[in-house]
Design a protein around this motif. Sequence first.
Motif, mmCIF file in Angstrom:
data_model
loop_
_atom_site.group_PDB
_atom_site.id
_atom_site.type_symbol
_atom_site.label_atom_id
_atom_site.label_comp_id
_atom_site.label_asym_id
_atom_site.label_seq_id
_atom_site.Cartn_x
_atom_site.Cartn_y
_atom_site.Cartn_z
ATOM 1 N N SER A 52 0.979 -1.291 -0.286
ATOM 2 C CA SER A 52 0.039 0.028 -0.111
ATOM 3 C C SER A 52 0.913 1.081 0.002
ATOM 4 N N SER A 53 2.085 1.300 0.516
ATOM 5 C CA SER A 53 3.165 2.214 0.452
ATOM 6 C C SER A 53 3.961 2.572 -0.861
ATOM 7 N N HIS A 54 3.495 1.604 -1.782
ATOM 8 C CA HIS A 54 4.438 1.502 -2.920
ATOM 9 C C HIS A 54 3.515 2.017 -3.965
ATOM 10 N N ARG A 55 3.707 3.154 -4.574
ATOM 11 C CA ARG A 55 2.953 3.864 -5.767
ATOM 12 C C ARG A 55 3.541 3.996 -6.882
ATOM 13 N N GLN A 56 2.955 4.000 -7.918
ATOM 14 C CA GLN A 56 3.674 4.259 -9.274
ATOM 15 C C GLN A 56 4.340 5.560 -9.248
ATOM 16 N N PRO A 57 5.652 5.429 -9.873
ATOM 17 C CA PRO A 57 6.607 6.557 -9.972
ATOM 18 C C PRO A 57 5.935 7.548 -10.739
ATOM 19 N N PRO A 58 6.043 8.864 -10.379
ATOM 20 C CA PRO A 58 5.629 10.019 -11.134
ATOM 21 C C PRO A 58 6.225 10.003 -12.571
ATOM 22 N N ARG A 59 5.699 10.512 -13.566
ATOM 23 C CA ARG A 59 6.194 10.818 -14.594
ATOM 24 C C ARG A 59 7.366 11.488 -14.975
ATOM 25 N N ASP A 60 7.485 12.519 -14.194
ATOM 26 C CA ASP A 60 8.522 13.412 -13.829
ATOM 27 C C ASP A 60 9.820 12.981 -13.315
ATOM 28 N N PHE A 79 15.278 4.480 5.012
ATOM 29 C CA PHE A 79 14.970 4.343 3.421
ATOM 30 C C PHE A 79 14.401 3.101 3.128
ATOM 31 N N PRO A 80 12.937 3.077 3.286
ATOM 32 C CA PRO A 80 12.059 1.738 3.301
ATOM 33 C C PRO A 80 12.606 1.357 1.897
ATOM 34 N N ALA A 81 12.234 -0.019 1.917
ATOM 35 C CA ALA A 81 12.622 -0.815 0.767
ATOM 36 C C ALA A 81 11.477 -0.357 -0.362
ATOM 37 N N TRP A 82 10.358 0.367 -0.104
ATOM 38 C CA TRP A 82 9.729 0.595 -1.218
ATOM 39 C C TRP A 82 10.191 1.872 -2.042
ATOM 40 N N GLN A 83 11.285 2.551 -1.312
ATOM 41 C CA GLN A 83 11.881 3.601 -2.188
ATOM 42 C C GLN A 83 12.833 3.238 -3.002
ATOM 43 N N GLN A 84 13.443 1.954 -2.971
ATOM 44 C CA GLN A 84 14.260 1.471 -3.837
ATOM 45 C C GLN A 84 13.341 0.724 -4.970
ATOM 46 N N ARG A 85 12.075 0.047 -4.580
ATOM 47 C CA ARG A 85 11.366 -0.046 -5.578
ATOM 48 C C ARG A 85 10.919 1.015 -6.546
ATOM 49 N N GLU A 86 10.885 2.004 -6.112
ATOM 50 C CA GLU A 86 10.371 3.406 -6.894
ATOM 51 C C GLU A 86 11.576 3.629 -7.910
ATOM 52 N N ILE A 87 12.500 3.488 -7.409
ATOM 53 C CA ILE A 87 13.585 3.518 -8.422
ATOM 54 C C ILE A 87 13.728 2.724 -9.556
ATOM 55 N N VAL A 88 13.514 1.354 -9.170
ATOM 56 C CA VAL A 88 13.462 0.162 -10.176
ATOM 57 C C VAL A 88 12.375 0.412 -11.109
ATOM 58 N N ASP A 89 11.107 0.748 -10.615
ATOM 59 C CA ASP A 89 9.960 1.033 -11.384
ATOM 60 C C ASP A 89 10.261 2.126 -12.593
ATOM 61 N N ALA A 90 10.905 3.184 -11.763
ATOM 62 C CA ALA A 90 10.799 4.253 -12.502
ATOM 63 C C ALA A 90 12.019 4.075 -13.760
ATOM 64 N N LEU A 91 13.132 3.177 -13.554
ATOM 65 C CA LEU A 91 13.929 2.802 -14.640
ATOM 66 C C LEU A 91 13.279 2.080 -15.803
ATOM 67 N N LYS A 92 12.401 0.993 -15.123
ATOM 68 C CA LYS A 92 11.921 0.207 -16.029
ATOM 69 C C LYS A 92 10.811 0.801 -16.977
ATOM 70 N N GLU A 93 10.014 1.887 -16.337
ATOM 71 C CA GLU A 93 9.214 2.608 -17.020
ATOM 72 C C GLU A 93 9.836 3.489 -18.207
ATOM 73 N N GLY A 94 11.071 3.809 -17.930
ATOM 74 C CA GLY A 94 11.902 4.588 -18.775
ATOM 75 C C GLY A 94 12.680 3.704 -19.787
ATOM 76 N N GLY A 95 12.420 2.573 -19.878
ATOM 77 C CA GLY A 95 13.157 1.623 -20.922
ATOM 78 C C GLY A 95 14.164 0.725 -20.448
ATOM 79 N N ASN A 96 14.639 0.838 -19.341
ATOM 80 C CA ASN A 96 15.992 0.273 -18.910
ATOM 81 C C ASN A 96 15.310 -1.179 -18.618
ATOM 82 N N GLU A 97 16.035 -2.090 -19.182
ATOM 83 C CA GLU A 97 15.915 -3.798 -19.141
ATOM 84 C C GLU A 97 17.167 -4.332 -18.511
#
Length: 543
Positions: free
Chosen positions: A457-465, A489-507
Motif C-alpha cells: 500500500s506504500s508503493h505507488r507508481q513513480p511520477p512521470r517527472d 530508506f524503506p524498501a519501497w523507495q528502492q522499488r520506486e527507483i526500479v519501477d521508474a527505470l523500467k518505465e523509462g525503458g531500462n531492461e
Amino acid sequence: MKRILTNVNTFARRRQSLHIANLRPLSLTNHPRTIPISTITQNLHTASSKQNATPTATPQDVGPSSSSNPQMAFPCLDALETRTSNLLNNSTPVKKFSSGSGPEPSYTSGPHQSFHCPTPLHLDWGGTLSAYTIAYETWGTLNSNASNAILLHTGLSASSHAHSTPSNPSVGWWEKFIGPGKALDTNKYFVICTNVIGGCYGSTGPSSIDPSTTTTSTSNNGGKGEPYATKFPIVTLEDMVRAQFTLLDHLGIQKLFASVGSSMGGMQSLAAGVLYPERVGRVVSISGCARSHPYSIAMRFVQRQVLMSDPNWSRGHYYSSIPPHIGMKLAREIATVTYRSGPEWEQRFGRLRADSTKPPALCPDFKIETYLDHAGEKWCLEYDANSLLYISKAMDLFDLSEGVQKDARVRRESYTLRRGGDIDEGGQCTLTLPDEAYEEQEQEQEEQAPSSSSSSSSHRQPPRDLIAGLSPLKDHKVLVIGVASDILFPAWQQREIVDALKEGGNENITHVELGEDISLFGHDTFLLDTVNVGGVVGEFLKE
C-alpha cells in the motif's frame, strides 16, 4: 539573550538549593562568548535578590532532609556540564574522542590526498565556491587506459577513509568490502573515495576558510581568514557530484567503470549516472532513493532543530568558542534510532536495564538507552555541526525528477538565488517562515490510491517527472539493493527507483531486496553485511 540569562539563573538556583556535591562549576569568566560578564553577574544578583525577598517556601524548596523523597541524581547531565566546563578551560580537545567499540565502523579521517580546484563551482541554489578542495583516497591501480575506476560515494558523515592505507592504517568505514577478491576487488579496480563538498574531513565545507576573509583589511584573524560558518552556500548532492567529476578530470579518468554508493552515497551514485551518463558505466545504489521522502526529511529536520537550539551553536559561528556538543549528541542519538530496526534491538537489548539492582533513573537506564547515549557521546566532538546541517539539508533537497533538475540548471546559469532564499539588493537572505500555520489538507483520492500493480500500500507508481529524470540511465546496467528492515530508506523507495527505470525503458536492472529473515540490521546493513550486500555487488561488477 533573555532565554540564555534565564537558563543561567535557573542553573545557579538549582546548584544552590540542591547542594550538588563534587560538581565542577562552569567558569563563566573564561567563557569566550560575547555576553559581558557584568551582565551575567548583575542578572544573577538580581535573581538572587528576588528569590531572597520572597520568604514563602514550599516543601520542595526546603533542604533534602525535610523532603519525603531523596533528590534524584542526574549523572548524564553532570557529564555534559563537566565537558562544557572542560571545554571552557581548554582541557578537552575537540575531535579527539575515541569512536569506541561496537559493530559500527569508525568514521575516522587522517592522511589523505587533496585536489584543489582553482575554478569556481556554481551551485544549484545560486551560490558559488570561487575555489574548492576535495579530499580523497584511492586503492588498487589505474590501468593504462583508465577504464577500471570505481567512484565510491559516502554516507552523510563518512570521510574519504573507506579502507586502510599505508599512510593511514586505521580501519575504514567499508574496510571489509574493499580489497583483493572482495566486493570492490582492488586486483581489478582502481577505487576512489572522496569526502564530499560541505564535509569536514578535508574537503571544502563550512569549517573551511572563506577566501574572501584572508586579507588583513577584512579579517579579524591577522589575515589568516575566518571560516565560512553559515556564510557557506547551500549545496546539493548534485553539486557534490559535479565537484567529484572535476577530480576525475584531474586524475585523467574520462569514464568510470562503475559508480557505487550506499545511503546518501546511493543517491549520489544515481545522480552521477543522471548528470554524466556518458561518463559512467554501471551504477550501484544501495539503501538509497531517487528523491527524498517526507519521513526521512522529517527525521533530519528534527536533528537540525535540536542542534540549532544548542546555545553554543551561535548561528553557526562557534569556531573560536565552544562547539555545540550537547546538540550534536542529541542529534546523533535521534539519527541512530533510524539506523537500525526494532526487531534487531529486541534481540540485542530486549528490556534489559544497565543495572537491575538500582532503582529506575531518568538518565540512561535501559540498555538501549545506554547504547544511544554512547552513540551520541562518541561522535559529538568528532564531526563539525555545520557540516551535519548542510549535508543533511542537501539530502532533503535531493530529487532527480526532470523538472527539479531543469530548475537547478536555470538557477546555476542565472545566479538569481543564493543560500536558500531570494537575494535582495542588499545581498541579504529574505527567506521567512510562512505567515499562516500549516493546516491538514484533504488528499486527492488518486494520490491516496496505490498502484494496482503494487503489492504494498506504500508503493505507488513513480511520477512521470521522475521517470523522465532517470531516463539518462536507460542504457546502463543498474544494481539496486534494498533492506526490508530499513526504516530510514524503506524498501519501497528502492522499488520506486526500479519501477521508474523500467518505465523509462531500462531492461538491465538487478534488484535485490533483503528480507527480515536475512537482515535485521536496518539501514546499517550496508555497513555490516559483507555476504548479502558485498557478495551481490561483487557479482554485479563481474558480469
